[in-house]
Write an enzyme that holds these catalytic residues in place. Structure first.
Site, short mmCIF file in Angstrom:
data_model
loop_
_atom_site.label_atom_id
_atom_site.label_comp_id
_atom_site.label_asym_id
_atom_site.label_seq_id
_atom_site.Cartn_x
_atom_site.Cartn_y
_atom_site.Cartn_z
N TYR A 34 0.83 -1.21 0.00
CA TYR A 34 0.00 0.00 0.00
C TYR A 34 0.87 1.26 0.00
O TYR A 34 0.61 2.21 -0.75
CB TYR A 34 -0.95 0.03 1.21
CG TYR A 34 -1.68 1.35 1.28
CD1 TYR A 34 -2.74 1.61 0.42
CD2 TYR A 34 -1.25 2.36 2.14
CE1 TYR A 34 -3.37 2.84 0.42
CE2 TYR A 34 -1.88 3.59 2.15
CZ TYR A 34 -2.94 3.83 1.29
OH TYR A 34 -3.55 5.06 1.29
N ARG A 84 1.61 9.34 11.79
CA ARG A 84 1.12 10.64 12.26
C ARG A 84 -0.41 10.72 12.22
O ARG A 84 -1.05 11.29 13.12
CB ARG A 84 1.69 11.74 11.36
CG ARG A 84 1.22 13.15 11.69
CD ARG A 84 1.50 14.10 10.54
NE ARG A 84 0.74 13.74 9.35
CZ ARG A 84 1.17 13.88 8.12
NH1 ARG A 84 2.37 14.36 7.86
NH2 ARG A 84 0.40 13.52 7.09
N ARG A 114 -10.59 4.82 8.51
CA ARG A 114 -9.59 4.26 7.59
C ARG A 114 -8.50 3.63 8.44
O ARG A 114 -8.09 4.20 9.45
CB ARG A 114 -9.01 5.35 6.69
CG ARG A 114 -10.02 5.95 5.75
CD ARG A 114 -9.43 7.09 4.97
NE ARG A 114 -9.12 8.22 5.83
CZ ARG A 114 -8.42 9.29 5.45
NH1 ARG A 114 -7.93 9.34 4.23
NH2 ARG A 114 -8.19 10.28 6.28
N PHE A 166 15.14 20.15 -2.61
CA PHE A 166 13.77 19.68 -2.76
C PHE A 166 13.59 18.30 -2.12
O PHE A 166 12.58 18.01 -1.48
CB PHE A 166 13.41 19.62 -4.24
CG PHE A 166 12.11 18.91 -4.54
CD1 PHE A 166 10.90 19.56 -4.38
CD2 PHE A 166 12.10 17.59 -4.96
CE1 PHE A 166 9.70 18.91 -4.63
CE2 PHE A 166 10.91 16.93 -5.23
CZ PHE A 166 9.70 17.60 -5.07
#
Length: 404
Positions: A163, A207, A220, A280
């Site tokens: 997942y 989190r 979920r 980035f």
């Protein structure tokens, strides 16, 4: 309490304003105006680092991020039946070529993104065809994976890995292809690019425990049953005070699992050549490593939001320039986590083993003597009026100085 973070915080705020000016030419076009404005609203931490990329990559990554957020919005809207969401996820990549397509779901800025998705499609069609193909391929694969897990619970650790691969590992793979197509980087090994995404995704899943479990009308659940069933009968039981010890033990096992990707992430970042691409990639990794050190052994995860303070985030954004900064930050955060390990925790040995491997990698880099410490500051009792004066002096200096 942390005056050393004041200058970076102000500087980052002003840098954000300067970055907005870089994109002003695109804001003359309605679709790009929508994309950059929406990016600011739906991104928790990526908007600033995206907008500091070179102009060609900035546009590509902005569109890519919004496409994946839109896909995620469809997946997350539990008010819609699974039978409705599955075909939309599987065929989402086809909508890029339909300027009339939109789909109402999500809330607030995410709903606006879905209602006005034609702006994103218009921007997508202006990108180079090589970038379009990457976005289309990643979206197709991610949509298939998300659809699969709408119909299947995350039972095993293998399910959890799969997942996470669909939700974010593929995102990392797409970014590495963008960097290669741009000619700025070599094509990174797929396993390393995927690990970069998996690390961020697993931290996000940790989190968001409380937000996900309290989702209305249906919760979920992305924590794998193979892990949480060792501690409670139902995943929602971690919310309750009487299960706090077991909750923290499970949390620590989840954190230890996420640490498996750190060495791959360090290897991947060390191979980057372009400074803007490096920042980035590195800044979100450092911030998330810092968050992970906060989550470890912290029962507050089951009570509300736990996040790094903004001043420390700003300090990381301002000071991250080289791999020495990355190694130093990871070293510091691992030391913090190591100091929190309880020898009675059932996963203590595994956690310490993972941390020591990461610490060794950081030490072996030979750069720790060059590091800037982000974490070990314990000064107190500051003179508040002096700090206020200091704040305004810095604002005046920064406003009269060109920010690089």
């Amino acid at each position: 309490m942390h005056p050393d973070e004041l200058y970076p915080l102000v500087k980052v705020m002003l840098t954000a304003k300067c970055v907005e000016k870089k994109t002003s030419v695109w804001l003359l076009q309605p679709h790009w105006a929508f994309c950059y404005t929406t990016l600011q609203k739906v991104s928790r931490s990526f908007a600033l680092v995206i907008q500091q990329l070179p102009s060609d990559l900035r546009k590509v990554v902005c569109v890519y991020y919004l496409v994946l957020r839109a896909l995620d919005t469809v997946e997350d809207d539990t008010s819609l039946a699974i039978e409705v969401r599955v075909p939309i996820l599987r065929n989402f990549y086809c909508n890029f070529y339909d300027p009339q397509w939109h789909f109402s779901c999500g809330t607030k800025a995410f709903k606006a993104l879905m209602d006005q998705f034609h702006h994103v499609s218009t921007a997508f069609l202006e990108l180079d065809s090589n970038y379009q193909e990457v976005i289309k391929d990643i979206t197709k694969r991610m949509g298939e994976g998300m659809a699969k897990f709408l119909c299947k619970e995350v039972e095993t650790i293998d399910d959890y890995n799969e997942y996470s691969f669909y939700a974010s590992g593929l995102c990392g793979l797409g970014l590495s292809k963008f960097f290669y197509v741009s000619g700025r980087e070599d094509l990174a090994p797929e396993s390393l690019s995927i690990s970069m995404g998996l690390f961020l995704q697993k931290i996000s899943i940790i989190r968001d425990y409380l937000e996900d479990i309290n989702e209305v009308p249906k919760c979920r659940m992305f924590w794998p049953r193979q892990i949480w069933s060792k501690y409670v009968n139902k995943l929602e039981d971690f919310k309750y005070e009487e299960n706090s010890v077991k909750a923290v033990q499970c949390l620590n096992e989840m954190v230890t699992n996420a640490l498996l990707y750190v060495e791959d992430c360090l290897t991947s970042m060390s191979s980057l050549r372009d400074p803007a691409i490096f920042q980035f990639c590195a800044i979100p990794q450092i911030i998330n490593m810092g968050n992970l050190s906060m989550y470890y052994n912290n029962v507050e995860i089951f009570k509300g939001v736990v996040e790094m303070r903004r001043g420390l985030c700003a300090k990381i954004i301002d000071q991250t320039r080289t791999m020495a900064d990355v190694y130093g930050a990871f070293y510091d955060f691992c030391c913090i986590m190591e100091s929190k390990v309880d020898c009675d925790d059932p996963n203590a040995t595994s956690t310490l083993k993972r941390l020591e491997a990461i610490l060794k990698t950081c030490r072996d880099s030979g750069t720790l003597n060059q590091r800037k410490s982000y974490t070990f500051s314990h000064q107190t009792n500051y003179n508040i009026p002096v700090l206020i004066i200091f704040f305004f002096i810095m604002m005046a200096i920064l406003l009269s100085t060109k920010i690089p």
